[in-house]
Structure formats: structure tokens, C-alpha cells
Design a protein around this motif. Structure first.
Motif, mmCIF file in Angstrom:
data_model
loop_
_atom_site.group_PDB
_atom_site.id
_atom_site.type_symbol
_atom_site.label_atom_id
_atom_site.label_comp_id
_atom_site.label_asym_id
_atom_site.label_seq_id
_atom_site.Cartn_x
_atom_site.Cartn_y
_atom_site.Cartn_z
ATOM 1 N N LEU A 172 0.816 -1.204 0.000
ATOM 2 C CA LEU A 172 0.000 0.000 0.000
ATOM 3 C C LEU A 172 0.858 1.265 0.000
ATOM 4 N N THR A 173 1.970 1.241 0.728
ATOM 5 C CA THR A 173 2.862 2.399 0.763
ATOM 6 C C THR A 173 3.454 2.666 -0.610
ATOM 7 N N PHE A 174 3.939 1.624 -1.252
ATOM 8 C CA PHE A 174 4.568 1.827 -2.549
ATOM 9 C C PHE A 174 3.559 2.106 -3.661
ATOM 10 N N ILE A 175 2.355 1.599 -3.534
ATOM 11 C CA ILE A 175 1.306 1.955 -4.495
ATOM 12 C C ILE A 175 0.964 3.432 -4.356
ATOM 13 N N SER A 222 3.328 8.094 5.152
ATOM 14 C CA SER A 222 3.222 6.699 4.765
ATOM 15 C C SER A 222 4.541 5.961 5.013
ATOM 16 N N ILE A 223 5.659 6.585 4.693
ATOM 17 C CA ILE A 223 6.966 5.962 4.928
ATOM 18 C C ILE A 223 7.238 5.842 6.424
ATOM 19 N N LEU A 224 6.844 6.847 7.199
ATOM 20 C CA LEU A 224 7.010 6.792 8.641
ATOM 21 C C LEU A 224 6.214 5.634 9.247
ATOM 22 N N VAL A 225 4.959 5.492 8.845
ATOM 23 C CA VAL A 225 4.130 4.393 9.337
ATOM 24 C C VAL A 225 4.668 3.058 8.859
ATOM 25 N N TRP A 226 5.161 3.013 7.635
ATOM 26 C CA TRP A 226 5.761 1.798 7.110
ATOM 27 C C TRP A 226 6.977 1.384 7.939
#
Length: 98
Positions: free
Chosen positions: A45-48, A89-93
Motif C-alpha cells: 500500500l505504501t509503494f502503491i 506513509s513511509i514513517l508508518v511503514w
């Protein structure tokens, strides 16, 4: 031309939703498909999300049908909304990866 604009706007909305609510969506998908790890879902989901923020303005720029004003609007929206959402999103990832 209208269809391309609608699809681009829908793509940006999906990117925003995946970027902000990716963790919740990942946990929901993990409940539905318990054989797949949460980290796999959150990574996808992050990369999408990031990919949509990058690809939509580029495809709009390449397209000869869309007006130049729309290209500028998509780049501005992707930059102003996409950068903070992508950082979140990257932080949550990263938190999800442990």
C-alpha cells in the motif's frame, strides 16, 4: 479527455487514502487473508501510494490530449499533498517494519 481527468483524480484520491489509512487497511486485509503478513500489505500500500503520486503527473505530462493547465494542477497537487502523505506513509511503514 474528461475520462483521463476523472481517472487521474480518482488515482490521486486512492493514493491519498492508501497513504493516510494504509495501516488500518493493512490490518483489515490481514484479518481477511490471515496467511499474508501485515508487513506485506503495508509495504504494498505504501509503494502503491507513492507510485501513484509519481506516475499520474508524469503520464499526464506525456499525454498530448490533456491541457497544459491540468498538467500543472496535477504536479502541484502531487507535490503539495503527495510529499506530506508520502512522508507519513513511509514513517508508518517504518514503524510497521519494527
Amino acid at each position: 479527455m474528461i475520462l483521463r481527468n476523472v481517472l487521474s483524480i480518482i488515482g490521486l484520491i486512492i493514493a491519498i487514502i492508501f497513504g493516510i489509512d494504509g495501516q488500518d487497511i493493512s490490518y483489515f486485509l490481514n484479518e481477511e487473508f490471515p496467511g499474508i503478513k501485515v508487513t506485506t500489505f503495508i509495504t504494498c500500500l505504501t509503494f502503491i501510494s507513492i507510485g501513484l503520486f509519481v506516475v499520474i503527473p508524469i503520464l499526464t505530462l506525456i499525454s498530448k490530449v490533456v491541457q497544459k493547465e491540468m498538467v500543472v494542477i496535477y504536479f502541484i497537487v502531487s507535490a503539495v499533498i503527495g510529499i506530506p502523505v508520502s512522508f507519513w506513509s513511509i514513517l508508518v511503514w517504518g514503524w510497521g517494519m519494527g
